[in-house]
Design a protein around this motif. Structure first.
Motif, PDB file in Angstrom:
ATOM      1  N   VAL A 786     -81.447 -26.293 -57.802  1.00  0.00           N
ATOM      2  CA  VAL A 786     -80.255 -27.057 -58.180  1.00  0.00           C
ATOM      3  C   VAL A 786     -79.671 -26.485 -59.469  1.00  0.00           C
ATOM      4  O   VAL A 786     -78.465 -26.304 -59.604  1.00  0.00           O
ATOM      5  CB  VAL A 786     -80.586 -28.554 -58.351  1.00  0.00           C
ATOM      6  CG1 VAL A 786     -79.434 -29.292 -59.008  1.00  0.00           C
ATOM      7  CG2 VAL A 786     -80.922 -29.178 -57.003  1.00  0.00           C
ATOM      8  N   GLU A 788     -79.881 -23.499 -60.719  1.00  0.00           N
ATOM      9  CA  GLU A 788     -79.236 -22.198 -60.544  1.00  0.00           C
ATOM     10  C   GLU A 788     -77.870 -22.326 -59.884  1.00  0.00           C
ATOM     11  O   GLU A 788     -76.947 -21.594 -60.198  1.00  0.00           O
ATOM     12  CB  GLU A 788     -80.134 -21.269 -59.717  1.00  0.00           C
ATOM     13  CG  GLU A 788     -81.153 -20.558 -60.598  1.00  0.00           C
ATOM     14  CD  GLU A 788     -82.319 -20.007 -59.802  1.00  0.00           C
ATOM     15  OE1 GLU A 788     -82.162 -19.810 -58.574  1.00  0.00           O
ATOM     16  OE2 GLU A 788     -83.397 -19.799 -60.401  1.00  0.00           O
ATOM     17  N   LYS A 789     -77.768 -23.285 -58.973  1.00  0.00           N
ATOM     18  CA  LYS A 789     -76.513 -23.465 -58.237  1.00  0.00           C
ATOM     19  C   LYS A 789     -75.449 -24.151 -59.080  1.00  0.00           C
ATOM     20  O   LYS A 789     -74.287 -23.844 -59.023  1.00  0.00           O
ATOM     21  CB  LYS A 789     -76.775 -24.343 -56.996  1.00  0.00           C
ATOM     22  CG  LYS A 789     -76.782 -23.564 -55.698  1.00  0.00           C
ATOM     23  CD  LYS A 789     -76.562 -24.505 -54.505  1.00  0.00           C
ATOM     24  CE  LYS A 789     -77.495 -25.676 -54.544  1.00  0.00           C
ATOM     25  NZ  LYS A 789     -77.990 -26.240 -53.351  1.00  0.00           N
ATOM     26  N   ASP A 790     -75.890 -25.127 -59.866  1.00  0.00           N
ATOM     27  CA  ASP A 790     -74.923 -26.016 -60.505  1.00  0.00           C
ATOM     28  C   ASP A 790     -75.513 -26.580 -61.801  1.00  0.00           C
ATOM     29  O   ASP A 790     -75.880 -27.737 -61.878  1.00  0.00           O
ATOM     30  CB  ASP A 790     -74.586 -27.152 -59.516  1.00  0.00           C
ATOM     31  CG  ASP A 790     -73.522 -28.097 -60.064  1.00  0.00           C
ATOM     32  OD1 ASP A 790     -72.824 -27.718 -61.018  1.00  0.00           O
ATOM     33  OD2 ASP A 790     -73.413 -29.208 -59.517  1.00  0.00           O
ATOM     34  N   ARG A 791     -75.578 -25.720 -62.788  1.00  0.00           N
ATOM     35  CA  ARG A 791     -76.292 -26.054 -64.014  1.00  0.00           C
ATOM     36  C   ARG A 791     -75.802 -27.348 -64.655  1.00  0.00           C
ATOM     37  O   ARG A 791     -76.576 -28.156 -65.157  1.00  0.00           O
ATOM     38  CB  ARG A 791     -76.170 -24.904 -65.008  1.00  0.00           C
ATOM     39  CG  ARG A 791     -76.920 -25.105 -66.282  1.00  0.00           C
ATOM     40  CD  ARG A 791     -77.153 -23.789 -67.003  1.00  0.00           C
ATOM     41  NE  ARG A 791     -76.048 -22.852 -66.841  1.00  0.00           N
ATOM     42  CZ  ARG A 791     -74.906 -22.928 -67.501  1.00  0.00           C
ATOM     43  NH1 ARG A 791     -74.705 -23.896 -68.380  1.00  0.00           N
ATOM     44  NH2 ARG A 791     -73.952 -22.037 -67.304  1.00  0.00           N
ATOM     45  N   ASN A 792     -74.491 -27.554 -64.641  1.00  0.00           N
ATOM     46  CA  ASN A 792     -73.961 -28.753 -65.299  1.00  0.00           C
ATOM     47  C   ASN A 792     -73.749 -29.912 -64.349  1.00  0.00           C
ATOM     48  O   ASN A 792     -73.133 -30.915 -64.713  1.00  0.00           O
ATOM     49  CB  ASN A 792     -72.652 -28.411 -66.002  1.00  0.00           C
ATOM     50  CG  ASN A 792     -72.882 -27.444 -67.134  1.00  0.00           C
ATOM     51  OD1 ASN A 792     -73.868 -27.579 -67.866  1.00  0.00           O
ATOM     52  ND2 ASN A 792     -72.034 -26.445 -67.262  1.00  0.00           N
ATOM     53  N   LEU A 793     -74.242 -29.771 -63.140  1.00  0.00           N
ATOM     54  CA  LEU A 793     -74.126 -30.816 -62.123  1.00  0.00           C
ATOM     55  C   LEU A 793     -72.680 -31.266 -61.960  1.00  0.00           C
ATOM     56  O   LEU A 793     -72.364 -32.453 -62.034  1.00  0.00           O
ATOM     57  CB  LEU A 793     -75.035 -32.004 -62.469  1.00  0.00           C
ATOM     58  CG  LEU A 793     -76.514 -31.666 -62.644  1.00  0.00           C
ATOM     59  CD1 LEU A 793     -77.304 -32.905 -63.033  1.00  0.00           C
ATOM     60  CD2 LEU A 793     -77.104 -31.052 -61.385  1.00  0.00           C
ATOM     61  N   GLU A 794     -71.831 -30.298 -61.766  1.00  0.00           N
ATOM     62  CA  GLU A 794     -70.401 -30.609 -61.651  1.00  0.00           C
ATOM     63  C   GLU A 794     -69.956 -30.770 -60.207  1.00  0.00           C
ATOM     64  O   GLU A 794     -68.897 -31.304 -59.939  1.00  0.00           O
ATOM     65  CB  GLU A 794     -69.583 -29.503 -62.314  1.00  0.00           C
ATOM     66  CG  GLU A 794     -69.690 -29.539 -63.819  1.00  0.00           C
ATOM     67  CD  GLU A 794     -69.320 -28.216 -64.460  1.00  0.00           C
ATOM     68  OE1 GLU A 794     -69.042 -28.217 -65.665  1.00  0.00           O
ATOM     69  OE2 GLU A 794     -69.319 -27.179 -63.753  1.00  0.00           O
ATOM     70  N   LYS A 795     -70.758 -30.256 -59.286  1.00  0.00           N
ATOM     71  CA  LYS A 795     -70.352 -30.341 -57.879  1.00  0.00           C
ATOM     72  C   LYS A 795     -70.400 -31.793 -57.406  1.00  0.00           C
ATOM     73  O   LYS A 795     -71.246 -32.562 -57.866  1.00  0.00           O
ATOM     74  CB  LYS A 795     -71.285 -29.487 -57.018  1.00  0.00           C
ATOM     75  CG  LYS A 795     -71.253 -28.027 -57.415  1.00  0.00           C
ATOM     76  CD  LYS A 795     -71.720 -27.125 -56.306  1.00  0.00           C
ATOM     77  CE  LYS A 795     -71.349 -25.699 -56.655  1.00  0.00           C
ATOM     78  NZ  LYS A 795     -72.309 -24.729 -56.174  1.00  0.00           N
ATOM     79  N   GLU A 797     -71.524 -33.169 -54.808  1.00  0.00           N
ATOM     80  CA  GLU A 797     -72.785 -33.644 -54.236  1.00  0.00           C
ATOM     81  C   GLU A 797     -73.825 -33.936 -55.313  1.00  0.00           C
ATOM     82  O   GLU A 797     -74.891 -34.469 -55.035  1.00  0.00           O
ATOM     83  CB  GLU A 797     -73.332 -32.660 -53.184  1.00  0.00           C
ATOM     84  CG  GLU A 797     -73.815 -31.327 -53.735  1.00  0.00           C
ATOM     85  CD  GLU A 797     -72.740 -30.229 -53.635  1.00  0.00           C
ATOM     86  OE1 GLU A 797     -71.535 -30.588 -53.768  1.00  0.00           O
ATOM     87  OE2 GLU A 797     -73.081 -29.053 -53.428  1.00  0.00           O
ATOM     88  N   HIS A 798     -73.495 -33.583 -56.539  1.00  0.00           N
ATOM     89  CA  HIS A 798     -74.429 -33.859 -57.634  1.00  0.00           C
ATOM     90  C   HIS A 798     -73.954 -34.971 -58.563  1.00  0.00           C
ATOM     91  O   HIS A 798     -74.550 -35.197 -59.615  1.00  0.00           O
ATOM     92  CB  HIS A 798     -74.695 -32.586 -58.444  1.00  0.00           C
ATOM     93  CG  HIS A 798     -75.400 -31.528 -57.653  1.00  0.00           C
ATOM     94  ND1 HIS A 798     -75.210 -30.179 -57.850  1.00  0.00           N
ATOM     95  CD2 HIS A 798     -76.294 -31.620 -56.628  1.00  0.00           C
ATOM     96  CE1 HIS A 798     -75.954 -29.495 -57.001  1.00  0.00           C
ATOM     97  NE2 HIS A 798     -76.616 -30.347 -56.242  1.00  0.00           N
TER      98      HIS A 798
END
Ligand code: ADP
Ligand code: MG
Length: 817
Positions: A786, A788-795, A797-798
């Motif tokens: 998670v 690596e994909k979206d460090r700041n949890l901006e997506k 789905e996060h």
């Protein structure tokens, strides 16, 4: 939050009029449902409705793949459901008959727990008074969410039903029976209730001692469930004070199932808490949004969060109970890892650091002059340290080494490298005494290589190792204000190369010219915040955190995943093992005699008081009483000192200083003496109620002796050790290695007990067992993905995950963003 079913109803009606062509909404009905179902699900008023919701597939819409006939059928079912939902929201039972889709219903808003959310205080729950709430407050429970996460310690297995003819003596049994009669009795003068109950196979007697009030509740012919232990009395079976409740098919609370056993406090009773929790779980568990990305949940085959919460309290069976625990434990570890990865990134990648060139010449001069040869472990760790210091990213390293393994030498070499690069180094200790000890040790190590130019109590200057004089200072609260100001000035001006101190080092008025390395000793006494404020003292200094608490690798990686790990797993040669024995009560006298003999030989001793309760106040009182008893009755001729957690820091320091100076023969203390104190002349450690301490703690106590050249002893007193207690005593007698002990300790205890995670500034671990390495690794790897994909949890789905992260890490605001 309440679900607005108006739009969905309109859309379905429109779809009907358009022949189910999926044209009622732009982008298709599935897209609408994708947005609508989440919030809708969160406000559905009952479990039953929720399961209908799911059965209808409203949570994973696939309308576009249905045939027209299927769409029509589905739309009818959904409309019926919506109608029912409206009625349920009003507290009326739903109408048994379905409404036709083309009947135009009045759009009504279902009333669903309107403004209460899981984050509301528990007093917003009907039936929880502020008095009850304050009892829960003592257990750390203030919101509805806290209640949902207020998990039972264990479950009683009352799930196996028997008939009366199948009962076995001594077993926990569950039966369903009719009440034939119930009367008040007085066995041994205690007002009690006695009943005769029966099923198709026979009758059995039941007694509830000290509880005459049940008579009124147990009406003849009532069908009840009984769970409890069966004993043989005068040749006949009897249930003694079993749990009971009226029989019902489902939703049993106290009997006939896996029954939760909750932690309690004064004024909370098992039946009361169980009943309350059942209501809370049934009403609220499914309203907790599942923050875990579906991909992770599916990949690891984890239960959905609402189900996991619910099954953790009232599990259907043992298997699902375990799955619930796994899911909840996974969450804890996953969130922890994710936060720790964020911290590390922020620290290392986020900002440039201070690369330090290794001056071989200075280093070799220092090492060659030591009165001993470095152990292989010290050499390895030193290499790791130097390697980090040379990198442009700031170091963030945890140095673990058992008591006496020689961490300070390694740290000193690092501090020296900072000085050799014309930068500064700092070493921070948790107490003044420890700071003084470090100052003395570092001075001793350096004095061997160099010529001492100047020496005052807190300022030493050496020549011969750097091309210029090397200045080492100590900064602690006890230094007079004028001198302190002078030290501050010198630190600011760069005249001091290495400074050793306490919290005084991180105060506002201390400014460094160029802090390149900060060493923090005994880190578990330091909160994360203090660490980071030390970091802010420099231009992103390298940080080395040292601890003598042997934290097993798995635990270290979890709790300190933001730190790289170095381990000194070897003691310098020639160390004597501390002779350890556990003694029975009848050996107390000879233990005291032994202690007296050692003191006669000029040595000193510790006596650790019995562990009564985890409360500091209770402990302090007990220690004071024990100190008095020993002074009056056992050692009236010796000098005894007292140390406990309720004393002021100054008083503690004073006592320790007197003990250090040999003015006290025996230090009577609570567990506060645990951390890193070094009095080489102390050779005896006596621990009362030793069976009640954990292995790691016993090892820390034992580490207070055996620090000099004399043979040292550790005497463990235990009155009536439990099986586990005995096992621990046996291990500590035979194992000297701190890491091995820590691993054993972890196996025997939960991580919370092993290591107060709360004080370390990390989220609590309640369900996770750190001995469960497999789950730990899964959580790490998922967190890594998670991150690596979206460090700041901006997506998108996060989004929920981001919210959960900030909640769990809220005490750390600013540290994680
Ligand atoms: P720690 O901080 O790890 O508890 P210290 O660094 O205070 O241990 O070292 C404990 C004692 O052992 C000190 O007196 C130190 O000088 C000594 N020492 C350190 N390394 C060695 C070694 N390789 N051989 C012998 N003695 C050592
Ligand atoms: Mg030390």
């Amino acid at each position: 939050m309440s679900v607005d079913i108006g739009p969905l109803r309109k859309i379905l009606e429109l779809e009907h009029s358009r022949g189910y062509s999926d044209s009622a909404v732009i982008g298709g009905l599935d897209r609408f449902l994708g947005n609508w179902s989440g919030p809708a699900m969160a406000s559905i008023p009952s479990r039953r409705a929720l399961s209908r919701f799911r059965k209808l597939g409203l949570d994973k819409s696939s309308y576009d793949s249905l045939t027209v006939e299927q769409r029509q059928q589905w739309a009818r079912d959904v409309l019926d459901f919506l109608t029912e939902l409206e009625h349920e929201g009003e507290g009326k039972p739903g109408p048994g008959t379905a409404r036709k889709a083309d009947q135009s219903p009045r759009a009504r808003q279902p009333k669903v727990s309107t403004d209460i959310s899981p984050d509301s205080p528990i007093t917003s729950v009907k039936g929880i008074s502020s008095a009850l709430a304050s009892k829960f407050g003592k257990l750390g429970v203030t919101t509805i969410r806290d209640l949902l996460y207020f998990f039972p310690n264990r479950h009683l297995d009352y799930s196996q039903r028997k008939t009366i003819s199948q009962l076995t003596q001594g077993e926990e049994e569950t039966i369903i029976a009719n009440v034939w009669q119930a009367t008040e009795t007085r066995p041994g003068g205690r007002r009690s209730t006695e009943a005769i109950v029966g099923d198709e196979t026979g009758n059995v007697r039941v007694v509830w001692f000290n509880n005459p009030y049940l008579v009124r509740q147990l009406a003849p012919n009532m069908r009840i469930v009984l769970s409890g232990r069966v004993r043989l009395f005068n040749g006949r079976y009897v249930f003694e004070s079993p749990e009971w409740e009226p029989w019902q098919d489902t939703d049993l609370v106290h009997t006939g199932r896996l029954v939760p056993v909750y932690p309690l406090t004064r004024g909370l009773y098992p039946r009361q808490v169980r009943k309350l929790m059942k209501g809370i779980v049934d009403q609220w568990a499914w309203q907790v949004p599942d923050f875990l990305p579906a991909s992770v949940r599916e990949h690891r085959n984890l239960l959905e969060l609402p189900r996991a919460i619910s099954e953790a309290h009232y599990p259907d069976d043992n298997e699902v109970k375990d799955r619930a625990r796994t899911r909840l434990a996974f969450d804890e570890l996953f969130l922890l890892q994710l936060g720790v990865l964020g911290r590390k990134w922020e620290w290392q990648e986020g900002q440039p650091g201070n690369p330090l060139h290794t001056s071989r010449e200075v280093l070799d001069t220092f090492i060659d002059s030591l009165p001993f040869k470095l152990t292989a472990a010290q050499e390895r760790v030193l290499a790791e340290l130097l390697n980090d210091l040379e990198r442009p990213q700031p170091m963030s390293r945890l140095l673990e080494g058992d008591v006496g393994s020689g961490k300070t030498v390694v740290a000193t070499a690092g501090l020296l490298m900072a000085a050799a690069n014309d930068c500064q180094g700092a070493l921070m200790a948790p107490t003044e005494i420890l700071a003084e000890q470090h100052f003395a040790t570092i001075s001793r190590l350096l004095a061997a290589v160099t010529h001492t130019d100047e020496e005052s109590g807190y300022l030493h200057s050496y020549s011969g190792i750097l091309p210029r004089p090397l200045t080492v200072a100590m900064l602690i609260g006890a230094i007079p204000a004028a001198q302190k100001r002078e030290l501050h000035r010198m630190i600011r001006g760069g005249e001091i190369d290495i400074v050793v101190g306490t919290h005084a080092l991180i105060q506002k008025d201390v400014e460094f010219r160029q802090l390149a390395l900060a060493v923090v000793d005994e880190q578990h006494r330091f909160g994360v915040e203090q660490r980071s404020s030390l970091r802010q003292k420099g231009h992103n200094p390298h940080v080395l955190v040292m601890t003598a608490t042997p934290i097993p690798r798995t635990l270290a990686l979890t709790l300190y995943g933001d730190l790289d790990l170095s381990v000194i797993d070897q003691l310098p040669p020639g160390r004597q093992a501390v002779k350890t024995r556990w003694l029975k009560p009848e050996q107390r006298r000879s233990a005291y005699n032994f202690l007296r003999r050692e003191i006669g030989n000029g040595r000193q001793a510790f006596i650790i008081c019995p562990l009564i309760e985890e409360s500091e106040a209770v402990q302090a009182k007990a220690a004071t009483a024990e100190h008095e008893r020993l002074s009056r009755e056992v050692f009236p001729d010796l000098k005894l000192g007292l140390l406990h957690g309720r004393m002021s820091a100054t008083d503690k320091e004073k006592v320790m200083r007197r003990f250090y100076a040999g003015e006290i023969d025996i230090l009577v203390s609570t567990a506060v003496v645990e951390v890193g104190i070094d009095v080489p002349n102390a050779t005896v450690m006596m621990v009362e109620s030793a069976d009640r301490f954990g292995l790691s703690q016993l090892h820390q106590f034992r580490g207070r002796v055996g620090r000099g050249t004399e043979q040292s002893y550790c005497m463990l007193m235990a009155e009536e050790p439990s099986d586990v207690g005995l096992q621990r005593l046996d291990i500590i007698e035979n194992v000297q290695d701190g890491f091995q002990l820590a691993e054993e300790d972890l196996k025997m205890r939960g991580p919370g007990e092993f290591f107060g995670t709360r004080q370390s500034g990390l989220p609590d671990l309640r369900m996770a067992r750190l001995s469960d390495v497999a789950l730990l690794e899964i959580a790490r790897s998922e967190a890594q993905k998670v991150f690596e994909k979206d460090r700041n949890l901006e997506k998108p789905e996060h989004a929920l995950l981001l919210k959960e992260m900030s909640r769990v890490w809220s005490s750390e605001a600013g540290e994680w963003s």
